[in-house]
Every structure is written in structure tokens, then in C-alpha cells.
Design a protein around this motif. Sequence first.
Motif, PDB file in Angstrom:
ATOM      1  N   THR A  55     -75.031   8.139-115.680  1.00 13.56           N
ATOM      2  CA  THR A  55     -74.130   9.580-115.660  1.00 13.56           C
ATOM      3  C   THR A  55     -74.048   9.499-117.116  1.00 13.56           C
ATOM      4  OG1 THR A  55     -72.086  10.484-114.938  1.00 13.56           O
ATOM      5  CG2 THR A  55     -71.740   8.210-115.275  1.00 13.56           C
ATOM      6  N   THR A  88     -73.306  15.019-115.465  1.00 13.61           N
ATOM      7  CA  THR A  88     -74.278  14.899-114.475  1.00 13.61           C
ATOM      8  C   THR A  88     -74.282  13.415-114.056  1.00 13.61           C
ATOM      9  OG1 THR A  88     -76.127  15.036-116.240  1.00 13.61           O
ATOM     10  CG2 THR A  88     -75.472  16.914-114.938  1.00 13.61           C
ATOM     11  N   THR A 142     -77.556  11.096-112.306  1.00 16.84           N
ATOM     12  CA  THR A 142     -78.840  11.106-111.986  1.00 16.84           C
ATOM     13  C   THR A 142     -79.190   9.590-111.094  1.00 16.84           C
ATOM     14  OG1 THR A 142     -79.454   9.890-114.126  1.00 16.84           O
ATOM     15  CG2 THR A 142     -79.777  12.333-114.066  1.00 16.84           C
ATOM     16  N   SER A 195     -78.937  16.703-102.693  1.00 18.63           N
ATOM     17  CA  SER A 195     -79.959  17.446-103.647  1.00 18.63           C
ATOM     18  C   SER A 195     -81.285  17.175-102.897  1.00 18.63           C
ATOM     19  CB  SER A 195     -79.775  16.507-104.887  1.00 18.63           C
ATOM     20  OG  SER A 195     -80.633  17.137-106.039  1.00 18.63           O
ATOM     21  N   THR A 205     -80.362  14.708-109.243  1.00 23.39           N
ATOM     22  CA  THR A 205     -79.072  15.084-110.165  1.00 23.39           C
ATOM     23  C   THR A 205     -77.873  15.725-109.262  1.00 23.39           C
ATOM     24  OG1 THR A 205     -80.838  15.350-111.960  1.00 23.39           O
ATOM     25  CG2 THR A 205     -78.445  16.276-112.313  1.00 23.39           C
ATOM     26  N   PHE A 206     -77.050  15.399-109.713  1.00 18.96           N
ATOM     27  CA  PHE A 206     -75.756  15.607-109.065  1.00 18.96           C
ATOM     28  C   PHE A 206     -74.431  16.101-110.270  1.00 18.96           C
ATOM     29  CE2 PHE A 206     -77.613  12.959-106.243  1.00 18.96           C
ATOM     30  CZ  PHE A 206     -77.425  13.425-105.056  1.00 18.96           C
ATOM     31  N   PRO A 207     -73.892  17.090-109.971  1.00 17.70           N
ATOM     32  CA  PRO A 207     -72.761  17.273-110.885  1.00 17.70           C
ATOM     33  C   PRO A 207     -71.442  16.536-110.695  1.00 17.70           C
ATOM     34  CG  PRO A 207     -72.513  18.930-109.228  1.00 17.70           C
ATOM     35  CD  PRO A 207     -74.124  18.288-108.911  1.00 17.70           C
ATOM     36  N   ASP A 235     -71.637  19.531-121.599  1.00 15.43           N
ATOM     37  CA  ASP A 235     -71.653  20.606-121.032  1.00 15.43           C
ATOM     38  C   ASP A 235     -71.159  21.717-121.619  1.00 15.43           C
ATOM     39  OD1 ASP A 235     -72.825  19.341-119.200  1.00 15.43           O
ATOM     40  OD2 ASP A 235     -71.264  18.497-118.012  1.00 15.43           O
TER      41      ASP A 235
END
Length: 286
Positions: A75, A84, A86, A121, A135-137, A272
Motif C-alpha cells: 500500500t 491504494t 494492491t 475487486s 487494487t483497492f482504495p 492522490d
Amino acid sequence: IHGPAAVELTVPESAPPGTYHLPVELEYSYTAVVAYERRDLDAEPEYEERTVTSRVRIPIVVEERARFRVVGVDTDAQVGGAGTMTVSVRNVGSALAREASVELTSANDDLTFGGAASAASFVGEWRPGETKTATFPVAVVDDAELRDYTVTGRVSYTDTDGLARSSNEFRSSVRPLAEQAFSLSAVESTLRVDHEGRVTGTVTNQGPLPITDAVVVFRPVSPNFDAGETEFALPDLAPGESAPFAFDVDVSSAADPGARQLRFVVDYEDADGDARTSDPLTARIG
């Protein structure tokens, strides 16, 4: 007669699909002979029991099925910020997975997926031996500890027979980056009571990430200090890089001479593009 008997088996991930034969040893006892005394009807019968041991081989079928293992988690989110995460997952099974989704759940409220405990995801078709990266927020609260945080997950997919499947739960951990830090050095001033002077110094980006669109903000702690401009623009700074700053400050006649503490912050944008403000930075002058 009793049965069936349940036995738990563990199949190694490296085992290829097919039929295996499990050796099993069976042991049982039975009554072979019952003898009665004909002359004495009240006498107890005599029993002859025997014990038999038998060895058999039971067929075990290991089906072709997709199986999954986490091979990496990372992250760029910092403590007190968002970013994010991963997650790299490999299909270590022997079958194709279709319409696959990776689902993650955080075990701690200090680390969430955009404010939610869970997120999914979609990664689509997944061949045996293939690694997918989802990938995730992710967001980390301001007072979170800098440590590893547990995340659990599973893969939902459709198998080659068109049946909906869900993998066993897998577990991993992720460590957010430290909160962005700055330091001051070489802070000097020419301030005098009832005069305009200048405050100069150097700010250093201590990392862990580079910053862009940053300004040093002068925040006077005394109403006797008046800075016409309270922001000083900085160039983009990589971790470890420094830049000078300067402010013109008017000191009123009501101020008392002596040492003073000055306060600054750094406003900047994170990776970001979100606006962030550093912790206060102080320096003593006079």
C-alpha cells in the motif's frame, strides 16, 4: 452396524488432481460362539469373542479445482491518509476460474476500504498458475499505530461447470507508510519591536513520500506579529530534499523585546492529489 465414519483429510496444494488410495486399518470384535449348559437352565451362557484386523485401501478423488494463495500485499497509504492497496493472488490450483472477484476484509477499524470494512475487486478469467493483482482504495485514521494490519480474503468465481464457488479464506497483513514528516533548520530573524524584519529558514521533507504543490505557512502566535504574506511556495521535494523560505514580518510597538517562538505548518498534496497539512513546526528566535 454404525456408519459412515467421517475423517478429515488435508490435501497439499502441490497434489495433482486424480484418484489416490488411502490405506486404512480396520479393527473390530465379534462374538463367534455362544455356549449354553443344557442341564442347568439358570447357568450363564459362555461367550467366545474374537478380534479381527483388516487392511483395506479406500479411493480418494482429488478434484480439479481452482485454489488461491496470496503472494504479495502493498500500500502507498500513509497513517492519517488515503491511498491504494494492491494484493497479488496466484491460482495455485489445476482448474480455470471464470468471473472471479477478490474480496478483502480488514480486521481493524483503523484501516478501512474507503470507510468500509470490506471491498471486492473483479479480475475476470483466471488460469491455473496465473497471478492477478487486485487494487483497492484504502484509508488509515490519523491516530493509527505504525504496524502490520491483518486482512482476510477469499475469491468468488464460477468453475468450468458453471457452478458458483468460493475459495477458502486466506490471510495476510499490510503495513501503512509513516505519516509525512517535516523539519525546520537555520531559522533566523531580523525582527525588532516597532520595525519590519524578516524571518528565514529551511524546511526539509523527511518523507516517506515526495510532496508537490507545497507551501510553508507562517502562523503567528502573537497579535503583535503581522506578516503581509503568510504563505511561501516550495518546489516539489523528494524525501530528504530541502528548500529555503522567508517571510516579512512587522512587529508592533506593543510587543515586548525578548525571545519568541514561531510556528509554521506545511500544506501540500499527497500522492492522490488530496490536500494535507503537516503537524506544527516550531522555532525559537531572539
